[in-house]
Design a protein around this motif. Structure first.
Motif, PDB file in Angstrom:
ATOM      1  N   ALA A  19      84.626  40.202  42.228  1.00 13.98           N
ATOM      2  CA  ALA A  19      83.453  40.960  41.992  1.00 13.98           C
ATOM      3  C   ALA A  19      82.069  39.592  41.981  1.00 13.98           C
ATOM      4  CB  ALA A  19      83.670  41.724  41.162  1.00 13.98           C
ATOM      5  N   GLY A  20      82.258  38.862  40.968  1.00 15.95           N
ATOM      6  CA  GLY A  20      80.998  37.709  40.581  1.00 15.95           C
ATOM      7  C   GLY A  20      81.186  36.677  42.421  1.00 15.95           C
ATOM      8  N   LEU A  21      82.263  36.670  42.606  1.00 13.87           N
ATOM      9  CA  LEU A  21      81.584  36.166  44.518  1.00 13.87           C
ATOM     10  C   LEU A  21      80.804  37.295  45.445  1.00 13.87           C
ATOM     11  CD1 LEU A  21      84.956  33.752  44.918  1.00 13.87           C
ATOM     12  CD2 LEU A  21      82.935  33.048  44.694  1.00 13.87           C
ATOM     13  N   ALA A  22      81.405  37.980  45.054  1.00 12.63           N
ATOM     14  CA  ALA A  22      80.892  39.079  46.411  1.00 12.63           C
ATOM     15  C   ALA A  22      79.306  39.811  45.870  1.00 12.63           C
ATOM     16  CB  ALA A  22      81.226  40.859  46.257  1.00 12.63           C
ATOM     17  N   LEU A  23      78.813  39.785  44.243  1.00 16.33           N
ATOM     18  CA  LEU A  23      77.453  39.711  43.938  1.00 16.33           C
ATOM     19  C   LEU A  23      76.750  38.198  43.562  1.00 16.33           C
ATOM     20  CD1 LEU A  23      78.480  41.879  40.372  1.00 16.33           C
ATOM     21  CD2 LEU A  23      77.023  42.729  42.892  1.00 16.33           C
ATOM     22  N   SER A  24      77.265  37.155  43.924  1.00 19.08           N
ATOM     23  CA  SER A  24      76.308  36.085  44.100  1.00 19.08           C
ATOM     24  C   SER A  24      76.357  36.314  45.568  1.00 19.08           C
ATOM     25  CB  SER A  24      77.306  34.552  44.098  1.00 19.08           C
ATOM     26  OG  SER A  24      78.232  34.198  44.675  1.00 19.08           O
ATOM     27  N   ALA A  25      76.303  36.257  46.564  1.00 20.93           N
ATOM     28  CA  ALA A  25      75.752  36.317  47.986  1.00 20.93           C
ATOM     29  C   ALA A  25      74.766  37.479  48.323  1.00 20.93           C
ATOM     30  CB  ALA A  25      77.438  36.950  49.476  1.00 20.93           C
ATOM     31  N   CYS A  26      74.677  38.670  47.245  1.00 22.55           N
ATOM     32  CA  CYS A  26      73.404  39.514  47.234  1.00 22.55           C
ATOM     33  C   CYS A  26      72.188  38.816  46.509  1.00 22.55           C
ATOM     34  CB  CYS A  26      73.844  40.607  46.699  1.00 22.55           C
ATOM     35  SG  CYS A  26      75.461  40.890  48.117  1.00 22.55           S
ATOM     36  N   GLY A  27      72.519  37.962  46.133  1.00 22.49           N
ATOM     37  CA  GLY A  27      71.014  36.805  45.605  1.00 22.49           C
ATOM     38  C   GLY A  27      70.220  36.277  45.773  1.00 22.49           C
ATOM     39  N   ASN A  28      68.941  36.572  45.415  1.00 20.60           N
ATOM     40  CA  ASN A  28      67.860  35.885  46.200  1.00 20.60           C
ATOM     41  C   ASN A  28      67.894  34.449  46.447  1.00 20.60           C
ATOM     42  OD1 ASN A  28      67.296  38.233  46.527  1.00 20.60           O
ATOM     43  ND2 ASN A  28      66.086  38.408  45.069  1.00 20.60           N
ATOM     44  N   GLY A  29      67.779  33.528  46.973  1.00 22.72           N
ATOM     45  CA  GLY A  29      67.288  31.792  47.252  1.00 22.72           C
ATOM     46  C   GLY A  29      65.953  31.544  47.213  1.00 22.72           C
ATOM     47  N   ARG A  30      65.262  30.666  47.012  1.00 26.83           N
ATOM     48  CA  ARG A  30      64.573  30.100  47.713  1.00 26.83           C
ATOM     49  C   ARG A  30      64.054  28.693  48.017  1.00 26.83           C
ATOM     50  NH1 ARG A  30      60.207  33.475  44.664  1.00 26.83           N
ATOM     51  NH2 ARG A  30      58.520  31.261  44.895  1.00 26.83           N
ATOM     52  N   MET A  31      63.500  28.633  49.370  1.00 21.05           N
ATOM     53  CA  MET A  31      64.258  27.806  50.199  1.00 21.05           C
ATOM     54  C   MET A  31      62.645  27.123  50.303  1.00 21.05           C
ATOM     55  SD  MET A  31      65.007  26.898  53.767  1.00 21.05           S
ATOM     56  CE  MET A  31      66.401  28.279  52.965  1.00 21.05           C
ATOM     57  N   VAL A  32      61.769  25.636  50.355  1.00 22.63           N
ATOM     58  CA  VAL A  32      61.072  25.096  50.474  1.00 22.63           C
ATOM     59  C   VAL A  32      60.759  24.826  52.147  1.00 22.63           C
ATOM     60  CG1 VAL A  32      59.195  23.448  50.302  1.00 22.63           C
ATOM     61  CG2 VAL A  32      60.315  24.709  48.060  1.00 22.63           C
ATOM     62  N   ARG A  33      60.046  24.996  52.921  1.00 23.56           N
ATOM     63  CA  ARG A  33      60.111  24.824  53.993  1.00 23.56           C
ATOM     64  C   ARG A  33      58.970  23.785  54.535  1.00 23.56           C
ATOM     65  NH1 ARG A  33      62.100  29.720  57.869  1.00 23.56           N
ATOM     66  NH2 ARG A  33      63.953  29.712  56.736  1.00 23.56           N
ATOM     67  N   GLY A  34      58.713  22.495  55.144  1.00 25.04           N
ATOM     68  CA  GLY A  34      57.387  21.742  55.650  1.00 25.04           C
ATOM     69  C   GLY A  34      57.932  21.043  54.563  1.00 25.04           C
ATOM     70  N   TYR A  35      56.363  19.913  54.618  1.00 23.71           N
ATOM     71  CA  TYR A  35      55.584  19.379  53.047  1.00 23.71           C
ATOM     72  C   TYR A  35      55.505  19.888  52.033  1.00 23.71           C
ATOM     73  CZ  TYR A  35      53.260  15.839  52.054  1.00 23.71           C
ATOM     74  OH  TYR A  35      52.079  14.926  51.453  1.00 23.71           O
ATOM     75  N   VAL A  36      56.617  19.246  51.136  1.00 23.01           N
ATOM     76  CA  VAL A  36      56.905  19.152  50.133  1.00 23.01           C
ATOM     77  C   VAL A  36      55.450  19.254  49.078  1.00 23.01           C
ATOM     78  CG1 VAL A  36      57.999  18.729  48.242  1.00 23.01           C
ATOM     79  CG2 VAL A  36      59.315  19.076  49.770  1.00 23.01           C
ATOM     80  N   PHE A  37      54.587  19.746  48.533  1.00 20.87           N
ATOM     81  CA  PHE A  37      53.042  19.107  48.161  1.00 20.87           C
ATOM     82  C   PHE A  37      53.195  18.334  46.586  1.00 20.87           C
ATOM     83  CE2 PHE A  37      51.372  21.625  51.936  1.00 20.87           C
ATOM     84  CZ  PHE A  37      49.864  20.315  52.216  1.00 20.87           C
ATOM     85  N   ASP A  38      52.166  17.100  46.340  1.00 19.01           N
ATOM     86  CA  ASP A  38      52.824  17.305  45.857  1.00 19.01           C
ATOM     87  C   ASP A  38      50.853  17.048  45.099  1.00 19.01           C
ATOM     88  OD1 ASP A  38      51.979  15.547  43.034  1.00 19.01           O
ATOM     89  OD2 ASP A  38      52.865  13.299  43.275  1.00 19.01           O
ATOM     90  N   LYS A  39      50.582  18.011  44.198  1.00 17.79           N
ATOM     91  CA  LYS A  39      49.428  18.518  43.761  1.00 17.79           C
ATOM     92  C   LYS A  39      48.291  17.228  43.776  1.00 17.79           C
ATOM     93  CE  LYS A  39      46.263  22.352  40.831  1.00 17.79           C
ATOM     94  NZ  LYS A  39      45.824  21.740  42.520  1.00 17.79           N
ATOM     95  N   GLN A  40      48.911  16.099  42.576  1.00 18.60           N
ATOM     96  CA  GLN A  40      47.938  15.112  42.433  1.00 18.60           C
ATOM     97  C   GLN A  40      47.683  13.712  43.058  1.00 18.60           C
ATOM     98  OE1 GLN A  40      49.894  13.104  39.111  1.00 18.60           O
ATOM     99  NE2 GLN A  40      49.452  14.339  37.557  1.00 18.60           N
TER     100      GLN A  40
END
Length: 163
Positions: A19-40
């Motif tokens: 059940a834990g493996l099945a529920l972890s597949a439904c989780g949301n992930g975040r992904m950065v695409r392209g350039y990774v900004f450094d604000k400074q």
């Protein structure tokens, strides 16, 4: 008796792990695409002060260089939420456009965010072509009987149309 006892205690553990493996597949992930900004670093680019070389050494190579104007560079970054089965959903979007003059000095720095992002829907029309409209069976069986039993060009003793 011990075999039964082990089966009874390991079944709930296995069910919890599954059940834990099945529920972890439904989780949301975040992904950065392209350039990774450094604000400074991005805020350090100053019009009239920096040039192409200093911008590239500070920010790195641009994500995109303008197709028809070599004096415009774009640094593009999008953070998306990735969910199983669904299309990625953009949560943050930043485009930094750096313009240069003919001498390579920065003339303008523009920043765009998610509110400036536009959705482009391609047109689903078909381009008409000349020729016949063939149905499924005509496409499958259209060549039956069109060819004679003669050997193909180049396979005979003359080895080609010109001998």
């Amino acid at each position: 008796m011990t075999t039964r006892f082990k089966a009874r205690t390991s079944t709930p553990v296995l069910l919890c792990v599954a059940a834990g493996l099945a529920l972890s597949a439904c989780g949301n992930g975040r992904m950065v695409r392209g350039y990774v900004f450094d604000k400074q670093l991005a805020d350090a680019i100053q019009p009239g002060v920096d040039n192409r070389q200093s911008v590239e050494s500070t920010l790195g190579t641009p994500t995109v260089r303008a197709a028809f104007n070599e004096n415009k560079w774009y640094y593009v970054s999008t953070t998306v939420r990735v969910r199983p089965v669904f299309w990625p959903d953009p949560k943050e979007h930043r485009v930094m456009a750096v313009a240069f003059n003919d001498k390579g000095v920065v003339t303008d720095v523009e920043n765009f965010d998610l509110s400036d992002m536009r959705s482009v829907n391609p047109v689903g029309d078909k381009t008409p072509t000349r020729g016949r409209d063939l149905n499924f069976f005509q496409q499958i069986f259209g060549n039956v009987g069109r060819f004679s039993g003669a050997a193909p060009v180049g396979s005979g003793p003359t080895r080609g149309p010109n001998g």
